[in-house]
Design an enzyme around this catalytic site. Sequence first.
Site, PDB file in Angstrom:
ATOM      1  N   TYR A  51       0.809  -1.222   0.000  1.00 38.88           N
ATOM      2  CA  TYR A  51       0.000   0.000   0.000  1.00 38.88           C
ATOM      3  C   TYR A  51       0.846   1.278   0.000  1.00 38.88           C
ATOM      4  O   TYR A  51       0.357   2.340   0.394  1.00 38.88           O
ATOM      5  CB  TYR A  51      -0.951  -0.008   1.196  1.00 38.88           C
ATOM      6  CG  TYR A  51      -2.160  -0.907   0.986  1.00 38.88           C
ATOM      7  CD1 TYR A  51      -3.065  -0.659  -0.048  1.00 38.88           C
ATOM      8  CD2 TYR A  51      -2.404  -1.992   1.809  1.00 38.88           C
ATOM      9  CE1 TYR A  51      -4.176  -1.467  -0.251  1.00 38.88           C
ATOM     10  CE2 TYR A  51      -3.520  -2.811   1.618  1.00 38.88           C
ATOM     11  CZ  TYR A  51      -4.392  -2.536   0.588  1.00 38.88           C
ATOM     12  OH  TYR A  51      -5.495  -3.333   0.396  1.00 38.88           O
ATOM     13  N   PHE A  59      -5.408   7.468   6.283  1.00 35.45           N
ATOM     14  CA  PHE A  59      -5.864   6.133   6.712  1.00 35.45           C
ATOM     15  C   PHE A  59      -4.792   5.049   6.557  1.00 35.45           C
ATOM     16  O   PHE A  59      -5.052   3.876   6.813  1.00 35.45           O
ATOM     17  CB  PHE A  59      -7.139   5.728   5.964  1.00 35.45           C
ATOM     18  CG  PHE A  59      -7.005   5.734   4.449  1.00 35.45           C
ATOM     19  CD1 PHE A  59      -6.412   4.680   3.774  1.00 35.45           C
ATOM     20  CD2 PHE A  59      -7.496   6.803   3.707  1.00 35.45           C
ATOM     21  CE1 PHE A  59      -6.301   4.685   2.393  1.00 35.45           C
ATOM     22  CE2 PHE A  59      -7.383   6.827   2.322  1.00 35.45           C
ATOM     23  CZ  PHE A  59      -6.778   5.755   1.653  1.00 35.45           C
ATOM     24  N   ARG A  87     -13.124  -5.281 -11.055  1.00 38.35           N
ATOM     25  CA  ARG A  87     -13.500  -4.024 -10.402  1.00 38.35           C
ATOM     26  C   ARG A  87     -15.024  -3.836 -10.434  1.00 38.35           C
ATOM     27  O   ARG A  87     -15.623  -3.336  -9.480  1.00 38.35           O
ATOM     28  CB  ARG A  87     -12.771  -2.839 -11.036  1.00 38.35           C
ATOM     29  CG  ARG A  87     -11.278  -2.885 -10.705  1.00 38.35           C
ATOM     30  CD  ARG A  87     -10.525  -1.692 -11.197  1.00 38.35           C
ATOM     31  NE  ARG A  87     -10.756  -0.495 -10.386  1.00 38.35           N
ATOM     32  CZ  ARG A  87     -10.192  -0.268  -9.201  1.00 38.35           C
ATOM     33  NH1 ARG A  87      -9.394  -1.161  -8.664  1.00 38.35           N
ATOM     34  NH2 ARG A  87     -10.430   0.841  -8.553  1.00 38.35           N
ATOM     35  N   THR A  93     -15.359   1.262  -3.848  1.00 44.19           N
ATOM     36  CA  THR A  93     -14.533   1.098  -2.633  1.00 44.19           C
ATOM     37  C   THR A  93     -15.379   1.243  -1.371  1.00 44.19           C
ATOM     38  O   THR A  93     -15.253   0.459  -0.433  1.00 44.19           O
ATOM     39  CB  THR A  93     -13.407   2.165  -2.621  1.00 44.19           C
ATOM     40  OG1 THR A  93     -12.649   2.026  -3.826  1.00 44.19           O
ATOM     41  CG2 THR A  93     -12.487   1.997  -1.427  1.00 44.19           C
ATOM     42  N   ARG A 104     -18.835  -5.912  -2.609  1.00 46.21           N
ATOM     43  CA  ARG A 104     -18.804  -4.960  -1.490  1.00 46.21           C
ATOM     44  C   ARG A 104     -20.196  -4.575  -1.018  1.00 46.21           C
ATOM     45  O   ARG A 104     -20.428  -4.387   0.182  1.00 46.21           O
ATOM     46  CB  ARG A 104     -17.982  -3.738  -1.877  1.00 46.21           C
ATOM     47  CG  ARG A 104     -16.477  -4.064  -1.871  1.00 46.21           C
ATOM     48  CD  ARG A 104     -15.682  -3.013  -2.539  1.00 46.21           C
ATOM     49  NE  ARG A 104     -14.240  -3.190  -2.404  1.00 46.21           N
ATOM     50  CZ  ARG A 104     -13.357  -2.619  -3.212  1.00 46.21           C
ATOM     51  NH1 ARG A 104     -13.762  -1.854  -4.202  1.00 46.21           N
ATOM     52  NH2 ARG A 104     -12.067  -2.812  -3.025  1.00 46.21           N
ATOM     53  N   ASN A 114     -13.453  -3.511   3.594  1.00 49.17           N
ATOM     54  CA  ASN A 114     -14.309  -3.636   2.411  1.00 49.17           C
ATOM     55  C   ASN A 114     -14.124  -4.944   1.643  1.00 49.17           C
ATOM     56  O   ASN A 114     -14.323  -5.005   0.442  1.00 49.17           O
ATOM     57  CB  ASN A 114     -14.167  -2.404   1.507  1.00 49.17           C
ATOM     58  CG  ASN A 114     -12.769  -2.257   0.937  1.00 49.17           C
ATOM     59  OD1 ASN A 114     -11.878  -3.000   1.299  1.00 49.17           O
ATOM     60  ND2 ASN A 114     -12.592  -1.312   0.038  1.00 49.17           N
ATOM     61  N   HIS A 117      -9.759  -6.604  -2.321  1.00 48.55           N
ATOM     62  CA  HIS A 117      -8.935  -5.670  -3.098  1.00 48.55           C
ATOM     63  C   HIS A 117      -8.811  -6.229  -4.504  1.00 48.55           C
ATOM     64  O   HIS A 117      -8.718  -7.438  -4.683  1.00 48.55           O
ATOM     65  CB  HIS A 117      -7.523  -5.541  -2.497  1.00 48.55           C
ATOM     66  CG  HIS A 117      -6.548  -4.919  -3.460  1.00 48.55           C
ATOM     67  ND1 HIS A 117      -6.420  -3.556  -3.597  1.00 48.55           N
ATOM     68  CD2 HIS A 117      -5.707  -5.472  -4.377  1.00 48.55           C
ATOM     69  CE1 HIS A 117      -5.523  -3.304  -4.540  1.00 48.55           C
ATOM     70  NE2 HIS A 117      -5.071  -4.453  -5.031  1.00 48.55           N
ATOM     71  N   GLU A 128       1.667  -6.361  -8.438  1.00 51.07           N
ATOM     72  CA  GLU A 128       1.055  -6.917  -7.229  1.00 51.07           C
ATOM     73  C   GLU A 128       1.146  -8.447  -7.218  1.00 51.07           C
ATOM     74  O   GLU A 128       1.444  -9.052  -6.182  1.00 51.07           O
ATOM     75  CB  GLU A 128      -0.402  -6.459  -7.131  1.00 51.07           C
ATOM     76  CG  GLU A 128      -0.511  -4.942  -6.892  1.00 51.07           C
ATOM     77  CD  GLU A 128      -1.948  -4.417  -6.892  1.00 51.07           C
ATOM     78  OE1 GLU A 128      -2.112  -3.212  -6.671  1.00 51.07           O
ATOM     79  OE2 GLU A 128      -2.889  -5.199  -7.118  1.00 51.07           O
TER      80      GLU A 128
HETATM   81  P1  CMP Z   1      -8.085  -1.200  -1.625  1.00 42.87           P
HETATM   82  O1  CMP Z   1      -8.655  -1.470  -2.973  1.00 42.87           O
HETATM   83  O2  CMP Z   1      -7.482  -2.354  -0.916  1.00 42.87           O
HETATM   84  O3  CMP Z   1      -6.975  -0.049  -1.765  1.00 42.87           O
HETATM   85  C1  CMP Z   1      -6.742   0.928  -0.781  1.00 42.87           C
HETATM   86  C2  CMP Z   1      -7.624   0.754   0.392  1.00 42.87           C
HETATM   87  O4  CMP Z   1      -7.660   1.830   1.282  1.00 42.87           O
HETATM   88  C3  CMP Z   1      -9.048   0.622  -0.081  1.00 42.87           C
HETATM   89  O5  CMP Z   1      -9.224  -0.616  -0.707  1.00 42.87           O
HETATM   90  C4  CMP Z   1      -9.818   0.839   1.210  1.00 42.87           C
HETATM   91  O6  CMP Z   1     -10.058  -0.347   1.911  1.00 42.87           O
HETATM   92  C5  CMP Z   1      -8.865   1.702   1.998  1.00 42.87           C
HETATM   93  N1  CMP Z   1      -9.456   3.017   2.185  1.00 42.87           N
HETATM   94  C6  CMP Z   1      -9.798   3.897   1.247  1.00 42.87           C
HETATM   95  N2  CMP Z   1     -10.334   4.987   1.803  1.00 42.87           N
HETATM   96  C7  CMP Z   1     -10.318   4.781   3.140  1.00 42.87           C
HETATM   97  C8  CMP Z   1     -10.732   5.539   4.262  1.00 42.87           C
HETATM   98  N3  CMP Z   1     -11.278   6.743   4.120  1.00 42.87           N
HETATM   99  N4  CMP Z   1     -10.559   5.001   5.489  1.00 42.87           N
HETATM  100  C9  CMP Z   1      -9.987   3.774   5.650  1.00 42.87           C
HETATM  101  N5  CMP Z   1      -9.580   3.012   4.611  1.00 42.87           N
HETATM  102  C10 CMP Z   1      -9.749   3.516   3.381  1.00 42.87           C
END
Ligand code: CMP
Length: 140
Positions: A51, A59, A87, A93, A104, A114, A117, A128
């Site tokens: 990440y 976050f 996606r 998201t 989701r 969520n 990924h 990745e």
């Molecule tokens: P992902 O696709 O795994 O990629 C980045 C992740 O950051 C995203 O999914 C979310 O789970 C997480 N994410 C994005 N926005 C927020 C937020 N506002 N607070 C916490 N986690 C977040």
Amino acid sequence: MATERTFSILKPDATRRNLTGAVNAVIEEAGLRIVGQRRIRMTKAQAETFYEVHKERPFYGELVSFMTSGPVVVQVLEGENAVAKYREVMGATNPAQAAEGTIRKRFAESVGENTVHGSDSAENAKIEIAQFFQDSDIAR
Ligand code: CMP
């Protein structure tokens, strides 16, 4: 459209609630083939690297801590237009904004927890996948 691969993670909220099979059923019903799959406990270093693009986001700490809070299932999915298709199947998201029938919308608890990924581009999918799989771990 060519056959393509994408990288998927079933996150700790999914494994905690025994949703691996339910999420995999949605993936397979969408026509994506799970060609690589492993259940692992992500290390802090792995989550931080994975990440890294979000390092400056507020976050980031919470995200790394969540992703290392329990087992995850890392996957390689293959199919026509796999990146975009996955996606679509995952949904937005934020589960509150996700379309009916998406993973989701059906399973996710919050924007942080969520459930899944999926890579956002074919280029990132390659990077990745290479972080978690060797070619010999993938069987078509
Ligand atoms: P992902 O696709 O795994 O990629 C980045 C992740 O950051 C995203 O999914 C979310 O789970 C997480 N994410 C994005 N926005 C927020 C937020 N506002 N607070 C916490 N986690 C977040």
